[in-house]
Design a protein around this motif. Structure first.
Motif, PDB file in Angstrom:
ATOM      1  N   GLU A  20     -11.083  16.788  -0.117  1.00 52.49           N
ATOM      2  CA  GLU A  20     -12.276  17.887  -0.166  1.00 52.49           C
ATOM      3  C   GLU A  20     -11.518  19.265   0.063  1.00 52.49           C
ATOM      4  O   GLU A  20     -11.763  20.220  -0.472  1.00 52.49           O
TER       5      GLU A  20
ATOM      6  N   CYS B  50      -2.603  12.796   4.555  1.00 53.72           N
ATOM      7  CA  CYS B  50      -4.155  13.006   5.044  1.00 53.72           C
ATOM      8  C   CYS B  50      -3.823  13.383   6.690  1.00 53.72           C
ATOM      9  O   CYS B  50      -3.106  13.076   7.316  1.00 53.72           O
TER      10      CYS B  50
ATOM     11  N   THR C  98      -7.227  17.050   3.821  1.00 54.36           N
ATOM     12  CA  THR C  98      -8.313  16.217   3.085  1.00 54.36           C
ATOM     13  C   THR C  98      -8.275  16.595   1.742  1.00 54.36           C
ATOM     14  O   THR C  98      -8.142  17.748   1.447  1.00 54.36           O
TER      15      THR C  98
ATOM     16  N   HIS D  42      -4.612  10.471   9.341  1.00 55.35           N
ATOM     17  CA  HIS D  42      -3.552   9.253   9.750  1.00 55.35           C
ATOM     18  C   HIS D  42      -2.239   9.942   9.523  1.00 55.35           C
ATOM     19  O   HIS D  42      -1.300   9.125   9.782  1.00 55.35           O
TER      20      HIS D  42
ATOM     21  N   ARG E  45      -3.372   0.082   5.332  1.00 56.94           N
ATOM     22  CA  ARG E  45      -3.804  -0.166   6.792  1.00 56.94           C
ATOM     23  C   ARG E  45      -5.364  -0.160   6.652  1.00 56.94           C
ATOM     24  O   ARG E  45      -5.819  -0.066   5.649  1.00 56.94           O
ATOM     25  N   GLY E  46      -5.971  -0.230   7.773  1.00 62.23           N
ATOM     26  CA  GLY E  46      -7.660  -0.243   8.065  1.00 62.23           C
ATOM     27  C   GLY E  46      -8.279  -1.172   6.991  1.00 62.23           C
ATOM     28  O   GLY E  46      -7.958  -2.459   6.957  1.00 62.23           O
TER      29      GLY E  46
ATOM     30  N   HIS F 241      -5.696   6.981  -1.388  1.00 65.34           N
ATOM     31  CA  HIS F 241      -5.220   7.268  -0.018  1.00 65.34           C
ATOM     32  C   HIS F 241      -4.687   6.144   0.431  1.00 65.34           C
ATOM     33  O   HIS F 241      -5.026   5.172   0.637  1.00 65.34           O
TER      34      HIS F 241
ATOM     35  N   CYS G  44      -3.866   5.369   3.448  1.00 66.81           N
ATOM     36  CA  CYS G  44      -4.377   5.066   4.702  1.00 66.81           C
ATOM     37  C   CYS G  44      -5.527   4.038   4.352  1.00 66.81           C
ATOM     38  O   CYS G  44      -5.943   3.350   5.154  1.00 66.81           O
ATOM     39  N   MET G  45      -6.116   4.121   3.155  1.00 66.85           N
ATOM     40  CA  MET G  45      -7.012   2.934   2.838  1.00 66.85           C
ATOM     41  C   MET G  45      -6.462   1.799   2.065  1.00 66.85           C
ATOM     42  O   MET G  45      -7.098   0.888   2.081  1.00 66.85           O
TER      43      MET G  45
END
Ligand SMILES: Nc1nc2c(ncn2[C@@H]2O[C@H](COP(=O)(O)OP(=O)(O)OP(=O)(O)O)[C@@H](O)[C@H]2O)c(=O)[nH]1
Ligand SMILES: [Zn+2]
Length: 201
Positions: free
Chosen positions: A134, A92, A132, A95, A167-168, A161, A163-164
């Motif tokens: 999209e 992504c 991304t 990140h 983390r976060g 993803h 990053c989801m």
């Protein structure tokens, strides 16, 4: 942005040298809290840059490199061609963390068909860039549309993803679905439904 423009933009800046890239990795190692001169990490900058060459090899290719060869002898075949479950790994652009999943691609031929492997090559060409989901979905559809000029193109990507997940918000197993339809697919809800049923079935 179309594929040609993206490539023109990519050529507009100079890449850092191998030495500069390795120094940047050493900086990030220090940023993470480690000593880049520790024995186990000595060759890491070299390995990371080598891995980046592979993971981001998509910047060195244009869709024409993959899609220029078509076949026209298909005995009048004119229904949709679907290549589904094309696995991919990308990163992504927010990140620089991986996202991965499958792409499903369909088109309705007009003048010719593509070698089946080329659809998978096209997915990798765009996956091996900072992305991304999209953008990647739209780029695959546009490249196929512009080079093959079929009656219609459908692209669906299902991805997780990291990053989801790592983390976060830290949600494992979440899937993001994106679709892009052109031409005959854009005009027919029935064709879209058939594509989705065949792709996910
Ligand atoms: N639309 C879209 N968003 C993405 C994609 N990959 C990652 N993202 C999101 O990009 C967003 C970046 O949000 P920011 O608020 O700028 O960054 P952040 O503080 O790191 O966000 P969190 O992930 O919520 O911690 C996040 O919501 C990510 O989930 C993608 O392919 N498409
Ligand atoms: Zn991200």
């Amino acid at each position: 942005m179309d594929a040609m423009l993206a490539n023109a933009d990519l050529a507009a800046f100079e890449r850092p040298s191998q030495q500069e890239a390795e120094a940047a990795v050493r900086t990030l190692i220090r940023w993470a809290g480690e000593d880049p001169t520790r024995e186990g990490l000595l060759d890491t900058p070299k390995r990371v840059t080598k891995a980046y060459r592979e993971l981001f090899a998509g910047y060195d290719l244009a869709p024409e490199d993959v899609l220029s060869r078509t076949f026209s002898e298909v005995a009048g075949y004119n229904d949709m061609v679907i290549v589904k479950d094309i696995t991919f790994h990308s990163h992504c652009e927010h990140h620089m963390v991986p996202f991965h999943g499958v792409a499903h691609i369909a088109y309705v031929p007009d003048k010719g068909v593509l070698g089946l492997s080329k659809m998978a090559r096209l997915v990798d060409l765009y996956a091996r860039r900072l992305q991304t989901q999209e953008t990647m979905t739209a780029q695959i559809a546009t490249a196929l549309d512009e080079s093959l000029r079929p009656k219609g193109v459908a692209v669906m990507i299902e991805a997780e993803h990291m990053c989801m997940a790592m983390r976060g918000v830290a949600k494992q197993g979440t899937k993001t679905l994106t679709t892009r339809f052109t031409g005959s697919f854009q005009m027919s809800a029935a064709d879209q439904a058939r594509f989705i049923t065949l792709a996910r079935g």
